[in-house]
Design an enzyme around this catalytic site. Structure first.
Site, PDB file in Angstrom:
ATOM      1  N   LYS A  52       0.810  -1.191   0.000  1.00 48.28           N
ATOM      2  CA  LYS A  52       0.000   0.000   0.000  1.00 48.28           C
ATOM      3  C   LYS A  52       0.857   1.260   0.000  1.00 48.28           C
ATOM      4  CE  LYS A  52      -3.384  -2.309   2.985  1.00 48.28           C
ATOM      5  NZ  LYS A  52      -3.840  -2.394   4.378  1.00 48.28           N
ATOM      6  N   GLY A  53       2.084   1.146   0.461  1.00 50.50           N
ATOM      7  CA  GLY A  53       2.897   2.327   0.766  1.00 50.50           C
ATOM      8  C   GLY A  53       3.101   3.309  -0.370  1.00 50.50           C
ATOM      9  N   ASP A 109       7.573   2.667  -2.480  1.00 45.81           N
ATOM     10  CA  ASP A 109       7.704   3.761  -1.510  1.00 45.81           C
ATOM     11  C   ASP A 109       9.133   3.903  -0.996  1.00 45.81           C
ATOM     12  OD1 ASP A 109       7.603   1.354  -0.098  1.00 45.81           O
ATOM     13  OD2 ASP A 109       6.097   2.005   1.353  1.00 45.81           O
ATOM     14  N   ASP A 112      14.700  -0.535   1.559  1.00 45.75           N
ATOM     15  CA  ASP A 112      15.360  -0.640   2.859  1.00 45.75           C
ATOM     16  C   ASP A 112      16.433  -1.735   2.744  1.00 45.75           C
ATOM     17  OD1 ASP A 112      15.734  -0.304   5.625  1.00 45.75           O
ATOM     18  OD2 ASP A 112      14.090  -1.611   6.158  1.00 45.75           O
ATOM     19  N   PHE A 161      13.081   4.881  10.938  1.00 46.33           N
ATOM     20  CA  PHE A 161      11.772   4.418  10.460  1.00 46.33           C
ATOM     21  C   PHE A 161      10.908   5.634  10.182  1.00 46.33           C
ATOM     22  CE2 PHE A 161       7.540   2.664  10.492  1.00 46.33           C
ATOM     23  CZ  PHE A 161       7.725   1.518   9.735  1.00 46.33           C
ATOM     24  N   VAL A 162      10.483   5.770   8.928  1.00 45.37           N
ATOM     25  CA  VAL A 162       9.750   6.978   8.527  1.00 45.37           C
ATOM     26  C   VAL A 162       8.289   6.667   8.197  1.00 45.37           C
ATOM     27  CG1 VAL A 162      11.777   8.257   7.730  1.00 45.37           C
ATOM     28  CG2 VAL A 162      10.585   6.738   6.144  1.00 45.37           C
ATOM     29  N   ASP A 168       3.261   3.864   6.384  1.00 44.42           N
ATOM     30  CA  ASP A 168       2.507   3.668   7.614  1.00 44.42           C
ATOM     31  C   ASP A 168       3.364   3.219   8.787  1.00 44.42           C
ATOM     32  OD1 ASP A 168       3.086   0.994   6.650  1.00 44.42           O
ATOM     33  OD2 ASP A 168       1.566   0.279   8.053  1.00 44.42           O
ATOM     34  N   ARG A 174      -0.454   7.140   7.258  1.00 46.79           N
ATOM     35  CA  ARG A 174      -0.243   7.272   5.804  1.00 46.79           C
ATOM     36  C   ARG A 174      -0.721   8.629   5.305  1.00 46.79           C
ATOM     37  NH1 ARG A 174       0.826   2.008   3.937  1.00 46.79           N
ATOM     38  NH2 ARG A 174      -0.306   0.351   4.959  1.00 46.79           N
TER      39      ARG A 174
HETATM   40  P1  5GP Z   1      12.868  -3.984   2.096  1.00 46.98           P
HETATM   41  O1  5GP Z   1      12.444  -5.293   1.540  1.00 46.98           O
HETATM   42  O2  5GP Z   1      13.643  -3.132   1.133  1.00 46.98           O
HETATM   43  O3  5GP Z   1      13.593  -4.147   3.413  1.00 46.98           O
HETATM   44  O4  5GP Z   1      11.582  -3.230   2.550  1.00 46.98           O
HETATM   45  C1  5GP Z   1      10.698  -2.645   1.710  1.00 46.98           C
HETATM   46  C2  5GP Z   1       9.394  -2.384   2.401  1.00 46.98           C
HETATM   47  O5  5GP Z   1       9.529  -2.255   3.816  1.00 46.98           O
HETATM   48  C3  5GP Z   1       8.843  -1.061   1.945  1.00 46.98           C
HETATM   49  O6  5GP Z   1       8.085  -1.215   0.780  1.00 46.98           O
HETATM   50  C4  5GP Z   1       8.037  -0.616   3.138  1.00 46.98           C
HETATM   51  O7  5GP Z   1       6.746  -1.161   3.062  1.00 46.98           O
HETATM   52  C5  5GP Z   1       8.752  -1.220   4.335  1.00 46.98           C
HETATM   53  N1  5GP Z   1       9.645  -0.226   4.983  1.00 46.98           N
HETATM   54  C6  5GP Z   1      10.996  -0.216   4.996  1.00 46.98           C
HETATM   55  N2  5GP Z   1      11.473   0.847   5.680  1.00 46.98           N
HETATM   56  C7  5GP Z   1      10.383   1.530   6.100  1.00 46.98           C
HETATM   57  C8  5GP Z   1      10.209   2.750   6.847  1.00 46.98           C
HETATM   58  O8  5GP Z   1      11.133   3.444   7.284  1.00 46.98           O
HETATM   59  N3  5GP Z   1       8.915   3.134   7.070  1.00 46.98           N
HETATM   60  C9  5GP Z   1       7.842   2.418   6.624  1.00 46.98           C
HETATM   61  N4  5GP Z   1       6.633   2.895   6.918  1.00 46.98           N
HETATM   62  N5  5GP Z   1       7.967   1.281   5.910  1.00 46.98           N
HETATM   63  C10 5GP Z   1       9.224   0.853   5.655  1.00 46.98           C
END
Ligand code: 5GP
Length: 192
Positions: A52-53, A109, A112, A161-162, A168, A174
């Site tokens: 959803k992000g 979005d 990470d 964490f943002v 969210d 959101r």
């Molecule tokens: P990754 O697989 O790259 O670790 O994570 C991607 C997903 O983790 C993003 O699409 C998001 O949904 C969530 N995520 C990672 N860091 C953050 C953050 O700082 N804030 C939020 N709200 N979601 C995050």
């Protein structure tokens, strides 16, 4: 777990304001429009918004793009309601069109660990698109566990964490128009 107004007051001052986001989104949209301009008529761009992000970012981004395009949606889960990656990526909702021979742009979005996008890229590449590019609003390079090439990045941020602008915490926040850092004590409290 904090909810509602309590949670709202737990967001540290705005990291990226609404107006700064809008200017950057406009610039990325123009860049993408230029890059796909020559192929647009023959190959309308397939934009895949990752739910959803990315829904707020994607809604703003497509409106700055002057190209023939379609928007489709995918939902993936990797996090549940906590703030650290489970490392497991699950496709909750797939697109319902054939992307073979199409130019595809994934709109995400935030990157990470990179696990989600690395998985998605492989998953969609198997369907033989003409091209596959990635656009993310936010990038946290310090958190990367899996390298993945990202073609368009809105902002690089630190390892916080943002929330806001579609992102969210436990499904809330959101709706904030800018991006803020969630106070760590909130999720540390919840993880205890
Ligand atoms: P990754 O697989 O790259 O670790 O994570 C991607 C997903 O983790 C993003 O699409 C998001 O949904 C969530 N995520 C990672 N860091 C953050 C953050 O700082 N804030 C939020 N709200 N979601 C995050």
């Amino acid at each position: 777990m904090k909810k509602g107004l309590d949670l709202l007051s737990s967001v540290k001052s705005s990291l990226i304001s609404d107006s700064v986001i809008q200017r950057r989104v406009q610039a990325i949209g123009q860049q993408i429009s230029l890059e796909y301009r020559d192929e647009g008529e023959e190959y309308p761009l397939v934009v895949i918004c990752i739910l959803k992000g990315a829904f707020v970012f994607c809604a703003d981004l497509i409106r700055t793009m002057h190209l023939p395009l379609e928007v489709h949606f995918m939902a993936v889960s990797s996090y549940g309601d906590t703030t650290s990656s489970s490392g497991v990526v699950k496709i909750e909702k797939d697109i319902d069109i054939d992307i073979a021979g199409r130019n595809v742009l994934i709109v995400e979005d935030i990157v990470d660990t990179g696990l989600t996008l690395a998985y998605l890229k492989e998953f969609l590449s198997d369907r033989k698109p003409r091209s596959l590019s990635i656009c993310t609003l936010l990038d946290k390079p310090a958190a990367r566990e899996k390298e993945v090439k990202v073609d368009y990045v809105g902002f690089e941020i630190g390892d916080d964490f943002v929330v806001g602008y579609g992102l969210d915490y436990a499904q809330q926040l959101r709706n904030l128009s800018g991006i803020g850092i969630l106070k760590p004590e909130i999720y540390q409290e919840d993880e205890e």
